[in-house]
Enzyme design. Sequence first.
Site, PDB file in Angstrom:
ATOM      1  N   LYS A  85       0.836  -1.211   0.000  1.00 22.92           N
ATOM      2  CA  LYS A  85       0.000   0.000   0.000  1.00 22.92           C
ATOM      3  C   LYS A  85       0.874   1.266   0.000  1.00 22.92           C
ATOM      4  O   LYS A  85       0.651   2.179  -0.796  1.00 22.92           O
ATOM      5  CB  LYS A  85      -0.948  -0.005   1.218  1.00 22.92           C
ATOM      6  CG  LYS A  85      -1.924  -1.178   1.203  1.00 22.92           C
ATOM      7  CD  LYS A  85      -2.896  -1.147   2.371  1.00 22.92           C
ATOM      8  CE  LYS A  85      -2.260  -1.454   3.711  1.00 22.92           C
ATOM      9  NZ  LYS A  85      -1.707  -2.812   3.832  1.00 22.92           N
ATOM     10  N   THR A  86       1.869   1.292   0.888  1.00 23.69           N
ATOM     11  CA  THR A  86       2.745   2.472   0.942  1.00 23.69           C
ATOM     12  C   THR A  86       3.563   2.581  -0.340  1.00 23.69           C
ATOM     13  O   THR A  86       3.735   3.663  -0.903  1.00 23.69           O
ATOM     14  CB  THR A  86       3.681   2.374   2.174  1.00 23.69           C
ATOM     15  OG1 THR A  86       2.881   2.161   3.332  1.00 23.69           O
ATOM     16  CG2 THR A  86       4.486   3.646   2.365  1.00 23.69           C
ATOM     17  N   ASP A 130      -1.788   6.368   6.873  1.00 23.16           N
ATOM     18  CA  ASP A 130      -1.813   4.946   7.173  1.00 23.16           C
ATOM     19  C   ASP A 130      -2.768   4.709   8.346  1.00 23.16           C
ATOM     20  O   ASP A 130      -2.971   5.621   9.155  1.00 23.16           O
ATOM     21  CB  ASP A 130      -0.386   4.511   7.575  1.00 23.16           C
ATOM     22  CG  ASP A 130      -0.077   3.107   7.105  1.00 23.16           C
ATOM     23  OD1 ASP A 130      -0.988   2.430   6.610  1.00 23.16           O
ATOM     24  OD2 ASP A 130       1.088   2.697   7.231  1.00 23.16           O
ATOM     25  N   THR A 179      -6.148  -1.693   7.158  1.00 27.98           N
ATOM     26  CA  THR A 179      -6.281  -3.152   7.142  1.00 27.98           C
ATOM     27  C   THR A 179      -7.717  -3.511   7.528  1.00 27.98           C
ATOM     28  O   THR A 179      -8.072  -4.670   7.606  1.00 27.98           O
ATOM     29  CB  THR A 179      -5.318  -3.783   8.180  1.00 27.98           C
ATOM     30  OG1 THR A 179      -5.489  -3.102   9.427  1.00 27.98           O
ATOM     31  CG2 THR A 179      -3.871  -3.664   7.748  1.00 27.98           C
ATOM     32  N   ARG A 238       6.647  -8.293   1.772  1.00 28.11           N
ATOM     33  CA  ARG A 238       7.535  -7.860   2.862  1.00 28.11           C
ATOM     34  C   ARG A 238       8.204  -9.082   3.513  1.00 28.11           C
ATOM     35  O   ARG A 238       9.365  -9.040   3.895  1.00 28.11           O
ATOM     36  CB  ARG A 238       6.751  -7.063   3.906  1.00 28.11           C
ATOM     37  CG  ARG A 238       7.664  -6.588   5.038  1.00 28.11           C
ATOM     38  CD  ARG A 238       6.924  -5.773   6.059  1.00 28.11           C
ATOM     39  NE  ARG A 238       6.563  -4.462   5.550  1.00 28.11           N
ATOM     40  CZ  ARG A 238       5.423  -3.855   5.857  1.00 28.11           C
ATOM     41  NH1 ARG A 238       4.548  -4.433   6.629  1.00 28.11           N
ATOM     42  NH2 ARG A 238       5.174  -2.665   5.379  1.00 28.11           N
TER      43      ARG A 238
HETATM   44  N1  LIG Z   1       3.955  -5.455  -5.906  1.00 23.46           N
HETATM   45  C1  LIG Z   1       5.175  -5.476  -5.369  1.00 23.46           C
HETATM   46  N2  LIG Z   1       6.243  -5.801  -6.128  1.00 23.46           N
HETATM   47  C2  LIG Z   1       7.470  -5.853  -5.560  1.00 23.46           C
HETATM   48  N3  LIG Z   1       7.720  -5.581  -4.249  1.00 23.46           N
HETATM   49  C3  LIG Z   1       6.704  -5.241  -3.479  1.00 23.46           C
HETATM   50  C4  LIG Z   1       5.385  -5.157  -3.993  1.00 23.46           C
HETATM   51  N4  LIG Z   1       4.561  -4.794  -2.998  1.00 23.46           N
HETATM   52  C5  LIG Z   1       5.316  -4.649  -1.908  1.00 23.46           C
HETATM   53  N5  LIG Z   1       6.610  -4.918  -2.197  1.00 23.46           N
HETATM   54  C6  LIG Z   1       7.710  -4.923  -1.230  1.00 23.46           C
HETATM   55  O1  LIG Z   1       7.170  -5.179   0.061  1.00 23.46           O
HETATM   56  C7  LIG Z   1       7.578  -4.195   0.987  1.00 23.46           C
HETATM   57  C8  LIG Z   1       6.389  -3.841   1.856  1.00 23.46           C
HETATM   58  O2  LIG Z   1       5.447  -3.075   1.119  1.00 23.46           O
HETATM   59  P1  LIG Z   1       4.654  -1.836   1.787  1.00 23.46           P
HETATM   60  O3  LIG Z   1       5.434  -1.237   2.895  1.00 23.46           O
HETATM   61  O4  LIG Z   1       4.257  -0.943   0.676  1.00 23.46           O
HETATM   62  O5  LIG Z   1       3.394  -2.587   2.378  1.00 23.46           O
HETATM   63  P2  LIG Z   1       2.116  -1.971   3.105  1.00 23.46           P
HETATM   64  O6  LIG Z   1       0.915  -2.587   2.473  1.00 23.46           O
HETATM   65  O7  LIG Z   1       2.191  -0.489   3.124  1.00 23.46           O
HETATM   66  O8  LIG Z   1       2.260  -2.532   4.583  1.00 23.46           O
HETATM   67  P3  LIG Z   1       1.632  -1.948   5.974  1.00 23.46           P
HETATM   68  O9  LIG Z   1       0.149  -2.233   5.951  1.00 23.46           O
HETATM   69  O10 LIG Z   1       2.327  -2.739   7.047  1.00 23.46           O
HETATM   70  O11 LIG Z   1       1.961  -0.492   6.041  1.00 23.46           O
HETATM   71  C9  LIG Z   1       8.125  -3.043   0.154  1.00 23.46           C
HETATM   72  O12 LIG Z   1       9.295  -2.528   0.701  1.00 23.46           O
HETATM   73  C10 LIG Z   1       8.443  -3.623  -1.202  1.00 23.46           C
HETATM   74  O13 LIG Z   1       9.814  -3.908  -1.300  1.00 23.46           O
HETATM   75 MG   LIG Z   2       2.486   0.791   4.734  1.00 24.22          MG
END
Ligand SMILES: Nc1ncnc2c1ncn2[C@@H]1O[C@H](COP(=O)(O)OP(=O)(O)OP(=O)(O)O)[C@@H](O)[C@H]1O
Ligand SMILES: [Mg+2]
Length: 346
Positions: A85-86, A130, A179, A238
């Site tokens: 998401k981030t 977030d 979430t 992640r």
């Molecule tokens: N579609 C993707 N392709 C490649 N790498 C990805 C992808 N999505 C996420 N990642 C990897 O996973 C890691 C975690 O992603 P991110 O921090 O954006 O998740 P999030 O959904 O924001 O998590 P949270 O809910 O804990 O904040 C990123 O650092 C990235 O390297």
């Molecule tokens: Mg995030």
Amino acid sequence: MAITSSLDSNQNITKNPKNTKNIITEKKQQISEKKFEIGLRPESFSDFIGQETLLNNLKVFISGAKKRGEPLSHMLLSGPPGLGKTTLSGIIAHEMGGNLRITSGPALEKSGDLAALLTSLKDNDILFIDEIHRLKKPLEEMLYSAMEDFVIDLIVGKGAGAKSMRLSLPAFTLIGATTKLGSIAGPLRDRFGNIAKFQFYEESEMQEIVERTAKILKIDIASSASKKISLASRSTPRISNRIVRQLRDFAHSENQEIINDDTCKIGFAALGIDNLGLDEHDREYLRLIVETFNNNPVGISTLCAAYSEEKETIEEIIEPYLLQKGLLLRTSQGRIVTEAGKLVLL
Ligand SMILES: Nc1ncnc2c1ncn2[C@@H]1O[C@H](COP(=O)(O)OP(=O)(O)OP(=O)(O)O)[C@@H](O)[C@H]1O
Ligand SMILES: [Mg+2]
């Protein structure tokens, strides 16, 4: 594009003061290694693997907004932690030519905090909030006019002399991440022009992500090994990123420049990584249903009491992956463990 964050990385962890196991905190800590993640974050659509429908729609919305010279509609991104998401918000900011400003629901204490953030934005900036479901009510209400009319009303002064002051905001885009989609109040939810749900990644997508990470970390990887890692990563980038990094250390400690099946075998055993990505909380949860309730359908409140865990933790953190793997079923009468779920307990 500049990325600024008003978050200390630890503030991002959901605290769950009631329970001793504190699974949310533990799971997020296990999988949250922010510094290391930054180097692996895809920076453009072409690097971002999977989530095809979401991405295709998003590209259309971005190109439409750019053609009209308007900001992108506000977006609500929902889905389990670690799915991107981030990361995607950073890509959107890049595509829109704005800066990404990151904060979170729990980090914003007072209306003034949010007002200061909103008034410091520039046209085309993305404000990323977030855990938006944890935003306090007065702050949420401030967002209503900010999102709809790009204005906020502030009360200046106290008592009889208090005055309302209207401030105009730049043409920004709010991206809310959660979430817990069900916990977003209707009036806030309705102000998002686009509500997108992140799905767990397919096995082949996970393998692609694992191989991309290995390449960035400058370690070779056998395709049988990338497959094993993708299966053990709870369909979550992640987690696969963390495993690749750890296995690189195991390979290097054996003076090898490749992660292969042997590295997986040694590393998985040493790190307690399960081939299916399950941990002791998952097994304990499944065992509870099978053994204590004889696998008769059991309702969520009974499970919360028996497992000493909050409903939110069970529904948002423990169950999604078990459901996705077909190990658990949610029926109208309650939860039951599937045959596949029983097998993992043997
Ligand atoms: N579609 C993707 N392709 C490649 N790498 C990805 C992808 N999505 C996420 N990642 C990897 O996973 C890691 C975690 O992603 P991110 O921090 O954006 O998740 P999030 O959904 O924001 O998590 P949270 O809910 O804990 O904040 C990123 O650092 C990235 O390297
Ligand atoms: Mg995030």
